[in-house]
Design a protein around this motif. Sequence first.
Motif, PDB file in Angstrom:
ATOM      1  N   VAL A  21       0.845  -1.199   0.000  1.00 10.91           N
ATOM      2  CA  VAL A  21       0.000   0.000   0.000  1.00 10.91           C
ATOM      3  C   VAL A  21       0.879   1.248   0.000  1.00 10.91           C
ATOM      4  CG1 VAL A  21      -1.688   1.339   1.320  1.00 10.91           C
ATOM      5  CG2 VAL A  21      -1.980  -1.136   1.072  1.00 10.91           C
ATOM      6  N   CYS A  22       1.933   1.238   0.801  1.00 13.33           N
ATOM      7  CA  CYS A  22       2.828   2.402   0.855  1.00 13.33           C
ATOM      8  C   CYS A  22       3.535   2.632  -0.473  1.00 13.33           C
ATOM      9  CB  CYS A  22       3.840   2.230   1.985  1.00 13.33           C
ATOM     10  SG  CYS A  22       3.102   2.304   3.633  1.00 13.33           S
ATOM     11  N   ARG A  23       3.958   1.554  -1.134  1.00 10.68           N
ATOM     12  CA  ARG A  23       4.592   1.703  -2.451  1.00 10.68           C
ATOM     13  C   ARG A  23       3.599   2.233  -3.484  1.00 10.68           C
ATOM     14  NH1 ARG A  23       6.890  -2.886  -0.589  1.00 10.68           N
ATOM     15  NH2 ARG A  23       5.486  -4.276  -1.742  1.00 10.68           N
ATOM     16  N   LEU A  24       2.368   1.773  -3.402  1.00 14.09           N
ATOM     17  CA  LEU A  24       1.328   2.250  -4.310  1.00 14.09           C
ATOM     18  C   LEU A  24       1.114   3.759  -4.132  1.00 14.09           C
ATOM     19  CD1 LEU A  24      -0.953   1.745  -6.353  1.00 14.09           C
ATOM     20  CD2 LEU A  24      -2.411   1.108  -4.416  1.00 14.09           C
ATOM     21  N   MET A  25       1.010   4.198  -2.884  1.00 11.72           N
ATOM     22  CA  MET A  25       0.828   5.634  -2.627  1.00 11.72           C
ATOM     23  C   MET A  25       2.032   6.421  -3.154  1.00 11.72           C
ATOM     24  SD  MET A  25      -2.160   6.166  -1.152  1.00 11.72           S
ATOM     25  CE  MET A  25      -2.719   4.975  -2.354  1.00 11.72           C
ATOM     26  N   SER A  26       3.215   5.904  -2.918  1.00 11.90           N
ATOM     27  CA  SER A  26       4.431   6.576  -3.387  1.00 11.90           C
ATOM     28  C   SER A  26       4.461   6.660  -4.910  1.00 11.90           C
ATOM     29  CB  SER A  26       5.663   5.822  -2.885  1.00 11.90           C
ATOM     30  OG  SER A  26       6.839   6.376  -3.408  1.00 11.90           O
ATOM     31  N   ALA A  27       4.137   5.566  -5.579  1.00 11.43           N
ATOM     32  CA  ALA A  27       4.147   5.548  -7.045  1.00 11.43           C
ATOM     33  C   ALA A  27       3.157   6.539  -7.629  1.00 11.43           C
ATOM     34  CB  ALA A  27       3.842   4.135  -7.554  1.00 11.43           C
ATOM     35  N   GLU A  28       2.086   6.802  -6.897  1.00 17.29           N
ATOM     36  CA  GLU A  28       1.054   7.735  -7.357  1.00 17.29           C
ATOM     37  C   GLU A  28       1.257   9.148  -6.797  1.00 17.29           C
ATOM     38  OE1 GLU A  28      -1.384   7.320  -9.563  1.00 17.29           O
ATOM     39  OE2 GLU A  28      -0.683   5.289  -9.992  1.00 17.29           O
ATOM     40  N   HIS A  29       2.403   9.372  -6.151  1.00 16.24           N
ATOM     41  CA  HIS A  29       2.767  10.689  -5.601  1.00 16.24           C
ATOM     42  C   HIS A  29       1.763  11.176  -4.557  1.00 16.24           C
ATOM     43  CE1 HIS A  29       5.885  10.770  -8.616  1.00 16.24           C
ATOM     44  NE2 HIS A  29       4.977  10.501  -9.530  1.00 16.24           N
ATOM     45  N   VAL A  30       1.269  10.237  -3.756  1.00 15.44           N
ATOM     46  CA  VAL A  30       0.366  10.560  -2.650  1.00 15.44           C
ATOM     47  C   VAL A  30       1.183  10.431  -1.370  1.00 15.44           C
ATOM     48  CG1 VAL A  30      -1.734   9.906  -1.405  1.00 15.44           C
ATOM     49  CG2 VAL A  30      -1.661   9.725  -3.906  1.00 15.44           C
ATOM     50  N   GLY A  31       1.337  11.538  -0.663  1.00 15.51           N
ATOM     51  CA  GLY A  31       2.117  11.544   0.570  1.00 15.51           C
ATOM     52  C   GLY A  31       1.287  11.089   1.763  1.00 15.51           C
TER      53      GLY A  31
END
Length: 127
Positions: A21-31
Amino acid sequence: MAIRTELSLRIQNSPGALGGVCRLMSAEHVGIIAISLEATGQLRLVVDNHVHGAAVLRERHHSVTERSVVVLALSNAPGSLAAALKLVADVGINIDYVYGGAADGGSSASVVLGVDDAMRASAAAGV
């Protein structure tokens, strides 16, 4: 700090699930501003762009609920949290859950309050 929208979802209690989930947020530029995970797999996230974050999670077939929460920015000093919580209690608002933290030795802390009435709690706490 402010009233923010918290994203809540369930993930598997297995190695790598939270990291995914954290990698997904990072890949989508969601902090990620704040995060809480229970042993049951209940994940709560406060992110810098809840609309995009929720959409990305839903695209990956997560069932996401959204809730208004109060995010407090406090001094990292003894009594700061107690004083803010007293203000909330004095107006009759119950706290359903809380999570947060501070860097060891840091001067500020962030705390997320899950309450039934985020507007009243925010006003009471002075945020």
